[in-house]
Write an enzyme that holds these catalytic residues in place. Sequence first.
Site, PDB file in Angstrom:
ATOM      1  N   GLU A  53      69.325  58.065  19.988  1.00 40.13           N
ATOM      2  CA  GLU A  53      70.562  57.965  19.548  1.00 40.13           C
ATOM      3  C   GLU A  53      71.378  56.882  20.718  1.00 40.13           C
ATOM      4  O   GLU A  53      71.286  57.001  21.252  1.00 40.13           O
ATOM      5  CB  GLU A  53      70.944  59.445  20.215  1.00 40.13           C
ATOM      6  CG  GLU A  53      72.067  60.039  19.952  1.00 40.13           C
ATOM      7  CD  GLU A  53      73.034  61.222  20.272  1.00 40.13           C
ATOM      8  OE1 GLU A  53      74.191  61.337  20.416  1.00 40.13           O
ATOM      9  OE2 GLU A  53      72.136  61.892  20.317  1.00 40.13           O
ATOM     10  N   ASP A  98      58.015  69.888  28.705  1.00 42.50           N
ATOM     11  CA  ASP A  98      57.619  70.514  27.197  1.00 42.50           C
ATOM     12  C   ASP A  98      58.440  70.503  25.863  1.00 42.50           C
ATOM     13  O   ASP A  98      59.893  71.348  26.789  1.00 42.50           O
ATOM     14  CB  ASP A  98      56.981  72.140  27.666  1.00 42.50           C
ATOM     15  CG  ASP A  98      56.881  72.826  26.111  1.00 42.50           C
ATOM     16  OD1 ASP A  98      57.259  71.814  25.908  1.00 42.50           O
ATOM     17  OD2 ASP A  98      56.003  73.464  26.045  1.00 42.50           O
ATOM     18  N   LYS A 151      61.442  79.098  25.542  1.00 39.08           N
ATOM     19  CA  LYS A 151      61.352  78.644  24.774  1.00 39.08           C
ATOM     20  C   LYS A 151      62.606  79.522  23.410  1.00 39.08           C
ATOM     21  O   LYS A 151      62.571  79.449  22.190  1.00 39.08           O
ATOM     22  CB  LYS A 151      60.219  78.691  23.667  1.00 39.08           C
ATOM     23  CG  LYS A 151      59.060  77.190  24.839  1.00 39.08           C
ATOM     24  CD  LYS A 151      57.640  77.111  24.150  1.00 39.08           C
ATOM     25  CE  LYS A 151      57.109  76.280  25.281  1.00 39.08           C
ATOM     26  NZ  LYS A 151      55.880  76.082  24.750  1.00 39.08           N
ATOM     27  N   HIS A 173      80.946  55.879  18.741  1.00 37.67           N
ATOM     28  CA  HIS A 173      79.405  56.882  17.948  1.00 37.67           C
ATOM     29  C   HIS A 173      79.133  55.915  16.736  1.00 37.67           C
ATOM     30  O   HIS A 173      78.452  55.266  16.199  1.00 37.67           O
ATOM     31  CB  HIS A 173      79.213  58.102  17.450  1.00 37.67           C
ATOM     32  CG  HIS A 173      78.612  59.005  18.675  1.00 37.67           C
ATOM     33  ND1 HIS A 173      79.947  59.552  19.708  1.00 37.67           N
ATOM     34  CD2 HIS A 173      77.277  59.370  19.086  1.00 37.67           C
ATOM     35  CE1 HIS A 173      78.729  60.422  20.749  1.00 37.67           C
ATOM     36  NE2 HIS A 173      77.383  60.071  19.836  1.00 37.67           N
TER      37      HIS A 173
END
Length: 434
Positions: A118, A327, A249, A425
């Site tokens: 990004e 992770d 998660k 951006h």
Amino acid sequence: MDLNEIKAKYMSGEIKSRDLESVIFTEVYGSDASKVRDACNDAAIIRCEEVEKFSGVSLDLIKKTRIDNCTLVDGKRILTGIEGKIGGAIIPMGVAGPIQINGQYVKGKVYIPLATNEAALIAGVQRGIKAINMAGGLNTLVHFDGMTRAPLIEAPNITEAREFCNRIQTDKEFINELGKLSKDPFVRLEKIDPYQLGTKVFLRMIFKTGDAMGMNGVTKASADITRYILSKMPGWKLITISSNFCTDKKSAHINVLTGRGKSVQTEVFIPKEVLSAVFKKGVTPLSVEKTVFHKCYLGSCLSGTISGFNVNAANAIAAFFAATGQDLAQVITSASCFVQADATEDGLHFMVSLPCMELATIGGGTMFGTAREALNMIGCGGFGKSVDDNVNVLRLAEIAAAAVTALDLNTACAQAAGYEMADSHVKLARGEEN
């Protein structure tokens, strides 16, 4: 057999994918321990060539990307790291900083590695760091350290369920007895919080896990403890070893309230003159406070957000996790984040709370390749000799929180300046001027 014969047998189905590394290691390299990584790389190439043949698509870049993440156990059994490996994926990595951190475990300046595709993300972190450094640095602290797993068991009736919950809460000797069932010296049971729903009892077990994130260790310990409990209680039964009450998660408020992994707080006071010097016209303490309140709390509440009361914490967490071998599935929990921006007469008091960041400096993807180098770069490449000797991962938690703080400070100020976030951006991602 040579490699060509092994490849032919793999293509025909005579050799299973799960056995490919071991067959090559034994047949081609004679079980030479120094060649285990070569055997794993050969297996990845053979699999990739089979996929190329099936799909009709060249996978040359994937095939040539070698990542040595396999290990040899007891001189004969190969742990491949992942199953079905065909190569590697590459993510660009940059750095932001150095940032001045005035923390419990980081005292000084450090670069922050960030792996992302990004545009504008690292630039945003860098500008946030500029303001933080000009303000004297970022204060950080870690106030919770523990990993959880929550088995779900079922009682014969609600009375027995309640009696057992009461015992878990009051019988310290019983908890000590259960704690001894964990044979891993780096997994220590700290407490168990029981929750009853009818005949169902959720046992949220909290463990200390040293410098490891600890999910494998606490899962094994939880299983051993649950087996022992059920062996002593006729009529009870296991429903699941992991009940989603851990919570792993998934975005969950139980993690926010009680902590999971590491709970970290940060703060910085940005004087008015620093805001004016670093950020665009229109950025004032009051404009940032208003932006943070309306975006992070009013907007988040209206949308039904559980724990996303921040500007864009997940961006920094994901990039930091990718760079340091964490992770990636735990970005969703680790990015639970609350941002506060309080305007004062002299400037802006900016605070970030991250109640459940799950991190490690040992195990999984932290042990090899670019992640290991990134951890070494920021002084987090080691691991302690005991479960309580875990300053490496606590230091890592403070650095991760610093990345989040810098990015959220910058993006909050960019949005307080009107259209700057959109314009920057477009400029950095597309090369277009508005």
